[in-house]
Design a protein around this motif. Sequence first.
Motif, PDB file in Angstrom:
ATOM      1  N   THR A   1     -17.282 -33.676 -28.285  1.00  0.00           N
ATOM      2  CA  THR A   1     -16.497 -34.515 -29.183  1.00  0.00           C
ATOM      3  C   THR A   1     -15.629 -33.602 -30.046  1.00  0.00           C
ATOM      4  N   PHE A   2     -14.574 -34.159 -30.604  1.00  0.00           N
ATOM      5  CA  PHE A   2     -13.690 -33.414 -31.494  1.00  0.00           C
ATOM      6  C   PHE A   2     -13.755 -33.933 -32.929  1.00  0.00           C
ATOM      7  N   ASP A   3     -14.496 -34.996 -33.164  1.00  0.00           N
ATOM      8  CA  ASP A   3     -14.548 -35.641 -34.475  1.00  0.00           C
ATOM      9  C   ASP A   3     -15.697 -35.066 -35.299  1.00  0.00           C
ATOM     10  N   ALA A   4     -15.363 -34.346 -36.351  1.00  0.00           N
ATOM     11  CA  ALA A   4     -16.374 -33.694 -37.197  1.00  0.00           C
ATOM     12  C   ALA A   4     -16.903 -34.618 -38.285  1.00  0.00           C
ATOM     13  N   THR A   5     -16.512 -35.907 -38.258  1.00  0.00           N
ATOM     14  CA  THR A   5     -16.933 -36.819 -39.322  1.00  0.00           C
ATOM     15  C   THR A   5     -17.862 -37.923 -38.847  1.00  0.00           C
ATOM     16  N   GLN A   6     -18.067 -38.060 -37.535  1.00  0.00           N
ATOM     17  CA  GLN A   6     -18.954 -39.131 -37.082  1.00  0.00           C
ATOM     18  C   GLN A   6     -19.588 -38.807 -35.732  1.00  0.00           C
TER      19      GLN A   6
ATOM     20  N   THR B   1     -23.108 -45.857 -35.076  1.00  0.00           N
ATOM     21  CA  THR B   1     -22.117 -44.833 -35.384  1.00  0.00           C
ATOM     22  C   THR B   1     -22.381 -44.397 -36.809  1.00  0.00           C
TER      23      THR B   1
ATOM     24  N   SER C   1     -21.022 -42.353 -39.780  1.00  0.00           N
ATOM     25  CA  SER C   1     -19.755 -41.767 -40.230  1.00  0.00           C
ATOM     26  C   SER C   1     -19.934 -41.096 -41.583  1.00  0.00           C
TER      27      SER C   1
ATOM     28  N   SER D   1     -20.151 -34.282 -42.303  1.00  0.00           N
ATOM     29  CA  SER D   1     -19.407 -33.017 -42.382  1.00  0.00           C
ATOM     30  C   SER D   1     -20.042 -32.060 -41.380  1.00  0.00           C
TER      31      SER D   1
ATOM     32  N   TYR E   1     -17.891 -27.191 -36.333  1.00  0.00           N
ATOM     33  CA  TYR E   1     -17.431 -26.925 -34.962  1.00  0.00           C
ATOM     34  C   TYR E   1     -18.294 -25.858 -34.305  1.00  0.00           C
TER      35      TYR E   1
ATOM     36  N   LEU F   1     -19.654 -30.182 -30.609  1.00  0.00           N
ATOM     37  CA  LEU F   1     -18.471 -30.455 -31.420  1.00  0.00           C
ATOM     38  C   LEU F   1     -17.464 -29.328 -31.212  1.00  0.00           C
TER      39      LEU F   1
ATOM     40  N   ASN G   1     -13.559 -27.678 -31.638  1.00  0.00           N
ATOM     41  CA  ASN G   1     -12.467 -27.627 -32.607  1.00  0.00           C
ATOM     42  C   ASN G   1     -11.163 -27.976 -31.886  1.00  0.00           C
TER      43      ASN G   1
END
Length: 163
Positions: free
Chosen positions: A50-55, A99, A101, A104, A107, A135, A137
Amino acid sequence: PQNPACVILSVVTDSVNNFSDIDSAFVNIDWTQPSLNFVDDGLSNDIDTTFDATQLSANWGASIDDNSGVSTYFYCIGLTPGADDIVPWLNNGNTTTFTESGLSLSYGNTYYVSVASMNGASLMSDTITSDGVLLLNPSFIADPANSGNSLKIYPVPDRKSVV
């Protein structure tokens, strides 16, 4: 269960030692924990990156308990399988997806989702854990310094790689 585990017979006396009629009640006893089959990272098919570092999201198959049914699912997120160092164990009700969300995340780390279920007799399933989601970047892909690198795809039948 189809057949009661036992029958309870009850007799009571009053203050002058009169006995009541015998009363009975059939009782079902659940000694079996629920079972879970799988947990996948993502909301449908399992994802590995995944690329989303918030969820983070996950889904799992419905737990099975023939005796008292499944009442609740719990999940947590950690940096190692079974750990809850990112998100502590949370009650997810009877829903088989979530999910989380507002995270924090860092990467380069792999995050693991663990799930357990509880049946109507408050017995817990074994904990099952996803295979993890890495995760990545997204800025690495768009970085001009990386534009000179070639992409190699394997296997290619007639060559060793595609550039």
